[in-house]
Design an enzyme around this catalytic site. Structure first.
Site, PDB file in Angstrom:
ATOM      1  N   LYS A  85      66.843 -27.634  52.780  1.00 11.07           N
ATOM      2  CA  LYS A  85      66.123 -26.496  53.355  1.00 11.07           C
ATOM      3  C   LYS A  85      65.196 -26.900  54.503  1.00 11.07           C
ATOM      4  CE  LYS A  85      62.102 -25.777  50.404  1.00 11.07           C
ATOM      5  NZ  LYS A  85      61.411 -24.712  49.688  1.00 11.07           N
ATOM      6  N   ASP A  86      64.950 -28.182  54.655  1.00 13.81           N
ATOM      7  CA  ASP A  86      64.145 -28.635  55.795  1.00 13.81           C
ATOM      8  C   ASP A  86      65.004 -29.073  56.974  1.00 13.81           C
ATOM      9  OD1 ASP A  86      61.839 -28.234  54.284  1.00 13.81           O
ATOM     10  OD2 ASP A  86      61.932 -30.246  53.434  1.00 13.81           O
ATOM     11  N   ARG A 133      58.647 -16.289  53.286  1.00 15.06           N
ATOM     12  CA  ARG A 133      59.746 -15.760  52.472  1.00 15.06           C
ATOM     13  C   ARG A 133      59.257 -15.403  51.066  1.00 15.06           C
ATOM     14  NH1 ARG A 133      62.326 -18.116  48.566  1.00 15.06           N
ATOM     15  NH2 ARG A 133      61.361 -20.124  49.048  1.00 15.06           N
ATOM     16  N   ARG A 134      58.494 -16.303  50.476  1.00 18.32           N
ATOM     17  CA  ARG A 134      57.993 -16.019  49.123  1.00 18.32           C
ATOM     18  C   ARG A 134      56.977 -14.884  49.145  1.00 18.32           C
ATOM     19  NH1 ARG A 134      57.373 -22.334  48.304  1.00 18.32           N
ATOM     20  NH2 ARG A 134      59.463 -22.841  47.571  1.00 18.32           N
ATOM     21  N   ARG A 151      48.889 -25.439  51.335  1.00 16.72           N
ATOM     22  CA  ARG A 151      49.807 -26.380  51.970  1.00 16.72           C
ATOM     23  C   ARG A 151      49.661 -27.759  51.357  1.00 16.72           C
ATOM     24  NH1 ARG A 151      51.587 -27.907  57.152  1.00 16.72           N
ATOM     25  NH2 ARG A 151      53.125 -28.629  55.689  1.00 16.72           N
ATOM     26  N   ARG A 157      49.436 -29.549  46.080  1.00 20.95           N
ATOM     27  CA  ARG A 157      49.441 -28.112  45.780  1.00 20.95           C
ATOM     28  C   ARG A 157      49.124 -27.876  44.308  1.00 20.95           C
ATOM     29  NH1 ARG A 157      54.347 -25.310  49.216  1.00 20.95           N
ATOM     30  NH2 ARG A 157      54.488 -26.977  50.728  1.00 20.95           N
ATOM     31  N   CYS A 244      62.469 -22.266  58.750  1.00 17.45           N
ATOM     32  CA  CYS A 244      61.978 -22.005  57.395  1.00 17.45           C
ATOM     33  C   CYS A 244      60.734 -21.137  57.442  1.00 17.45           C
ATOM     34  CB  CYS A 244      61.707 -23.310  56.664  1.00 17.45           C
ATOM     35  SG  CYS A 244      60.442 -24.317  57.439  1.00 17.45           S
TER      36      CYS A 244
HETATM   37  N1  LIG Z   1      59.126 -26.843  52.094  1.00 14.45           N
HETATM   38  C1  LIG Z   1      58.858 -28.087  51.434  1.00 14.45           C
HETATM   39  C2  LIG Z   1      59.911 -28.498  50.486  1.00 14.45           C
HETATM   40  N2  LIG Z   1      61.084 -29.000  50.934  1.00 14.45           N
HETATM   41  C3  LIG Z   1      61.857 -29.268  49.837  1.00 14.45           C
HETATM   42  C4  LIG Z   1      61.159 -28.937  48.706  1.00 14.45           C
HETATM   43  C5  LIG Z   1      61.688 -29.121  47.343  1.00 14.45           C
HETATM   44  C6  LIG Z   1      62.762 -28.165  46.980  1.00 14.45           C
HETATM   45  C7  LIG Z   1      64.119 -28.476  47.513  1.00 14.45           C
HETATM   46  O1  LIG Z   1      64.532 -29.643  47.562  1.00 14.45           O
HETATM   47  O2  LIG Z   1      64.837 -27.542  47.877  1.00 14.45           O
HETATM   48  C8  LIG Z   1      59.903 -28.448  49.096  1.00 14.45           C
HETATM   49  C9  LIG Z   1      58.794 -28.001  48.236  1.00 14.45           C
HETATM   50  C10 LIG Z   1      58.762 -26.520  47.920  1.00 14.45           C
HETATM   51  O3  LIG Z   1      59.180 -25.684  48.733  1.00 14.45           O
HETATM   52  O4  LIG Z   1      58.267 -26.174  46.854  1.00 14.45           O
END
Ligand SMILES: NCc1[nH]cc(CCC(=O)O)c1CC(=O)O
Length: 318
Positions: A85-86, A133-134, A151, A157, A244
């Site tokens: 997702k990154d 998104r959340r 953050r 967190r 993202c």
């Molecule tokens: N944006 C940060 C990020 N990038 C990947 C993960 C872990 C979850 C994954 O591997 O998809 C997270 C933390 C989160 O969003 O809680």
């Protein structure tokens, strides 16, 4: 014996998942007679240097991968493990995604100190998330909640949950699993309430497109189901041109071929895509099925664009 140098960010999550992938690859090497050794090289990315600034303010896209990709193109490293997702939807020339390992649970989860789930949170409760998104989807579900940014890495967190007076924070379940912290999860958010980020729960293994030896090993590590579902989600995101930091979510699963009247043995993917306004007033969602992940991702995106997704995204980008 060739040593594969694996670049990694130095966050606990990045190093942990890189280590887990290396362990898996070492097993595959043994089983299939590959003569590889692995070594980790830590790389500090721009995203790591500015962790205290809200990501959407600094242009989130690719912030965590650029330096790593440059090191790979320069031959300083051979491979990198990314949270899918990154990863930006387009990779630079010369680099490819060599494998999508088996995906873990893509859902988001709620973490509270007192064990309350989403429906039990008191009126107006302060909930931490920095993800548009959340917060968009949460506001649509519980308009009374006070959503505030939180953050930092997963561990900071979790600490802020205690030190900054949040009643709950939202995180991807996948990161907690990988860290071995799944006992912190209070409740899962169903995908119907909160569609995950594109690629959430999946990893991508990036390497040079001409590294044939390594690509042979990575092909053995690839999980077809994860590859197809993630490909559909990423195409969807790519067509909507979102990083993202816009309220976009997607979730794809494989369904039985017969349910779609397709020939037996053929993969049928079901993709749900979502675009939401930052305040949660508008949530556009579409679900479609198809056999080609790229076409499916594009079809769902086009459907949402027809319904006005562009204007919503424009508003979110401002
Ligand atoms: N944006 C940060 C990020 N990038 C990947 C993960 C872990 C979850 C994954 O591997 O998809 C997270 C933390 C989160 O969003 O809680």
């Amino acid at each position: 014996m060739r040593t594969i140098v694996v670049g990694s960010r130095q966050s606990a999550l990045a190093l942990t998942q890189t280590g887990q992938v290396i362990d898996d690859l070492k097993k595959l090497c043994k089983e299939h007679g590959f003569e590889f050794d692995f070594e980790v090289k830590k790389i500090v990315t721009k995203g790591d240097r500015i962790l205290d600034v809200t990501l959407s303010k600094v242009g989130g896209k690719g912030l965590f991968v650029k330096e790593i990709e440059q090191a790979m193109l320069d031959g300083e490293i051979d491979m990198a493990v990314h949270s899918m997702k990154d990863m930006p939807s387009v990779l630079p020339d010369g680099l490819i995604n060599g494998a999508v390992p088996r995906r873990v649970d893509p859902r988001d989860c709620l973490i509270t100190l007192d064990g309350k789930n989403m429906d039990e949170l008191p009126q107006g409760a302060k909930v931490g998330t920095s993800s548009l998104r959340r917060s968009s989807q949460l506001k649509a579900y519980r308009p009374d909640l006070t959503l505030e940014p939180v953050r930092g890495n997963i561990d900071s967190r979790l600490k802020k949950l205690e030190t900054e007076g949040f009643q709950a924070i939202l995180l991807a379940a996948a990161g907690l699993y990988r860290m071995g912290w799944e006992d912190r999860i209070t409740a899962y958010l169903p995908v119907e309430t909160c569609l995950p980020a594109v690629g959430q729960g999946a990893l991508g293994i990036e390497c040079r497109g001409d590294d044939e030896e390594l690509l042979k090993l990575l092909a053995l590590y690839n999980d077809k189901e994860s590859e197809l579902t993630v490909a559909a989600e990423r195409k969807f995101l790519g067509v909507l041109n979102g990083g993202c930091q816009v309220p976009i979510g997607a979730h794809a699963v494989l369904v039985k071929a017969t349910e779609d009247h397709s020939p037996a043995g053929q993969h049928v993917i079901q993709l749900t895509g979502m675009v939401g306004s930052p305040d949660g007033d508008v949530i556009l969602k579409e679900t479609m099925t198809g056999t080609d992940p790229d076409k499916l991702g594009e079809d769902v995106a086009r459907k949402l664009i027809e319904r006005g997704a562009e204007a919503i995204l424009e508003q979110a980008r401002e």
